[in-house]
Design an enzyme around this catalytic site. Structure first.
Site, PDB file in Angstrom:
ATOM      1  N   ASN A  10       4.452  18.483 -33.644  1.00  0.00           N
ATOM      2  CA  ASN A  10       3.307  17.605 -33.379  1.00  0.00           C
ATOM      3  C   ASN A  10       3.640  16.759 -32.146  1.00  0.00           C
ATOM      4  OD1 ASN A  10       1.186  15.850 -33.328  1.00  0.00           O
ATOM      5  ND2 ASN A  10       1.701  14.796 -35.231  1.00  0.00           N
ATOM      6  N   TRP A  11       3.078  17.162 -31.016  1.00  0.00           N
ATOM      7  CA  TRP A  11       3.396  16.478 -29.753  1.00  0.00           C
ATOM      8  C   TRP A  11       2.707  15.108 -29.648  1.00  0.00           C
ATOM      9  CZ3 TRP A  11       2.857  20.875 -25.484  1.00  0.00           C
ATOM     10  CH2 TRP A  11       3.921  21.779 -25.649  1.00  0.00           C
ATOM     11  N   LYS A  12       1.780  14.824 -30.551  1.00  0.00           N
ATOM     12  CA  LYS A  12       1.007  13.563 -30.482  1.00  0.00           C
ATOM     13  C   LYS A  12       0.398  13.424 -29.070  1.00  0.00           C
ATOM     14  CE  LYS A  12       3.841  11.855 -34.216  1.00  0.00           C
ATOM     15  NZ  LYS A  12       4.439  10.745 -34.927  1.00  0.00           N
ATOM     16  N   HIS A  95      -3.647  12.735 -40.291  1.00  0.00           N
ATOM     17  CA  HIS A  95      -2.358  12.166 -39.886  1.00  0.00           C
ATOM     18  C   HIS A  95      -2.419  10.645 -40.012  1.00  0.00           C
ATOM     19  CE1 HIS A  95       1.139  11.048 -37.552  1.00  0.00           C
ATOM     20  NE2 HIS A  95       1.574  12.289 -37.737  1.00  0.00           N
ATOM     21  N   GLU A  97      -1.365   8.353 -38.213  1.00  0.00           N
ATOM     22  CA  GLU A  97      -1.748   7.614 -36.995  1.00  0.00           C
ATOM     23  C   GLU A  97      -3.263   7.608 -36.818  1.00  0.00           C
ATOM     24  OE1 GLU A  97       0.976   9.733 -34.460  1.00  0.00           O
ATOM     25  OE2 GLU A  97       2.604   8.785 -35.588  1.00  0.00           O
ATOM     26  N   GLU A 164       4.203  12.880 -45.266  1.00  0.00           N
ATOM     27  CA  GLU A 164       4.765  12.062 -44.189  1.00  0.00           C
ATOM     28  C   GLU A 164       4.741  10.586 -44.592  1.00  0.00           C
ATOM     29  OE1 GLU A 164       4.627  14.228 -40.095  1.00  0.00           O
ATOM     30  OE2 GLU A 164       2.952  12.853 -40.297  1.00  0.00           O
ATOM     31  N   GLY A 173       8.831   1.769 -36.352  1.00  0.00           N
ATOM     32  CA  GLY A 173       9.489   0.496 -36.074  1.00  0.00           C
ATOM     33  C   GLY A 173      10.326  -0.019 -37.238  1.00  0.00           C
ATOM     34  N   SER A 213      10.794  11.394 -38.882  1.00  0.00           N
ATOM     35  CA  SER A 213      12.155  11.296 -38.307  1.00  0.00           C
ATOM     36  C   SER A 213      13.006  12.532 -38.563  1.00  0.00           C
ATOM     37  CB  SER A 213      12.877  10.051 -38.820  1.00  0.00           C
ATOM     38  OG  SER A 213      12.201   8.873 -38.407  1.00  0.00           O
ATOM     39  N   GLY A 234       7.723  15.257 -35.009  1.00  0.00           N
ATOM     40  CA  GLY A 234       7.095  14.516 -33.915  1.00  0.00           C
ATOM     41  C   GLY A 234       8.038  14.411 -32.732  1.00  0.00           C
TER      42      GLY A 234
HETATM   43  P1  13P Z   1       8.512  11.714 -35.962  1.00  0.00           P
HETATM   44  O1  13P Z   1       9.181  13.052 -36.159  1.00  0.00           O
HETATM   45  O2  13P Z   1       8.553  11.240 -34.541  1.00  0.00           O
HETATM   46  O3  13P Z   1       8.997  10.706 -36.944  1.00  0.00           O
HETATM   47  O4  13P Z   1       6.969  11.936 -36.280  1.00  0.00           O
HETATM   48  C1  13P Z   1       6.614  12.477 -37.487  1.00  0.00           C
HETATM   49  C2  13P Z   1       5.174  12.795 -37.441  1.00  0.00           C
HETATM   50  O5  13P Z   1       4.343  11.909 -37.465  1.00  0.00           O
HETATM   51  C3  13P Z   1       4.800  14.219 -37.314  1.00  0.00           C
HETATM   52  O6  13P Z   1       3.447  14.405 -37.535  1.00  0.00           O
END
Ligand code: 13P
Length: 254
Positions: A10-12, A95, A97, A164, A173, A213, A234
């Site tokens: 997931n490149w966001k 997701h 976010e 997640e 954070g 993570s 991510g």
């Molecule tokens: P990270 O791997 O950066 O913690 O992100 C996880 C995530 O939100 C994948 O969708």
């Protein structure tokens, strides 16, 4: 059930240039990829076509979001059919976010799941509690139940769920990471909720991934839990060498 482990990058909202997106895809493709892994990249919309043209047949494509609406006056939105027509097989829905930063509600997530199923996209439904001391049973039950409201058993065979925990996402954070044992217990809880909703045979076959993570150092410990079907990655998916190592860890598990 497919025993393939599923790894989703997931490149966001990254990377900032098409050149970098291409570098990542080509770097992954340069590896000899095992057929026993389902490798999926979820780039921002603007790179989907570029990634599709360069990802060969080994890598599948996911959108990070779709609109719940089918068509029409929805400025800035992208429909499920547009995504399907572009050659995507998957879409991440719900997701954290999007839930917490974009104000997506359980009701919108339910409509987006229906929109995905309607055009043959496989939805990757993301669920997870916000704080580490939240009531996980309550949160996951609400999120799963409301997301699947009105969705029949015939669709469930095409669903993936990703657990997640928001507090364990690298950018949250908190600096906290989940443990493989806790992740597994949450995954089993999701299967239990699904079993109550749809019956135990569906729940047993449902792929449930872990995300939060995941790094090249800890991927093996999460991915090799027999109840966990793979990882949603991510930050580490943007670091080519780290991501390649994560893929290799999943291959070791074949
Ligand atoms: P990270 O791997 O950066 O913690 O992100 C996880 C995530 O939100 C994948 O969708």
């Amino acid at each position: 059930m497919s025993m393939k482990k599923i790894i989703i990058a997931n490149w966001k909202m990254n990377p900032q240039t098409a050149e970098e997106a291409l570098r990542l895809v080509k770097g992954i493709l340069a590896q000899r990829l095992s057929k026993n892994i389902e490798l999926i990249i979820a780039p921002p919309f603007v790179y989907l076509d570029l990634v599709r043209k360069n990802c060969g047949r080994e890598i599948k494509l996911a959108a990070q979001n779709i609109s719940w609406a089918e068509r029409g006056a929805y400025t800035g939105e992208i429909s499920s059919l547009m995504i399907r027509n572009l050659g995507c097989d998957y879409v991440i829905i719900g997701h954290s976010e999007r839930r917490h930063k974009m104000g997506e509600t359980d009701e919108m997530i339910n409509l987006k799941l229906k929109a995905a199923f309607k055009v043959g996209l496989v939805p990757v439904l993301a669920v997870g509690e916000k704080e580490s001391n939240d009531d996980i049973i309550k949160v996951l039950t609400r999120q799963v139940k409301s997301a699947l409201e009105g969705i029949g058993v015939s669709e469930i065979g095409r669903l993936i769920i990703a657990y997640e925990p928001v507090w364990a996402i690298s950018t949250s954070g908190t600096g906290m990471i989940d443990t493989p044992d806790h992740a597994l217990s949450a995954v089993l809880l999701i299967k239990k909720i699904m079993s109550n909703l749809y019956g135990s045979e569906w729940a047993a076959d449902l792929p449930v991934l872990y995300g939060g993570s995941v790094t090249s150092e800890n991927a093996y410990d999460f991915i090799t839990q027999s109840g966990i079907s793979g990882a949603l990655v991510g930050d580490a998916s943007l670091k080519l060498q780290d991501f390649i190592k994560i893929i290799k860890e999943a291959e070791i598990n074949e």
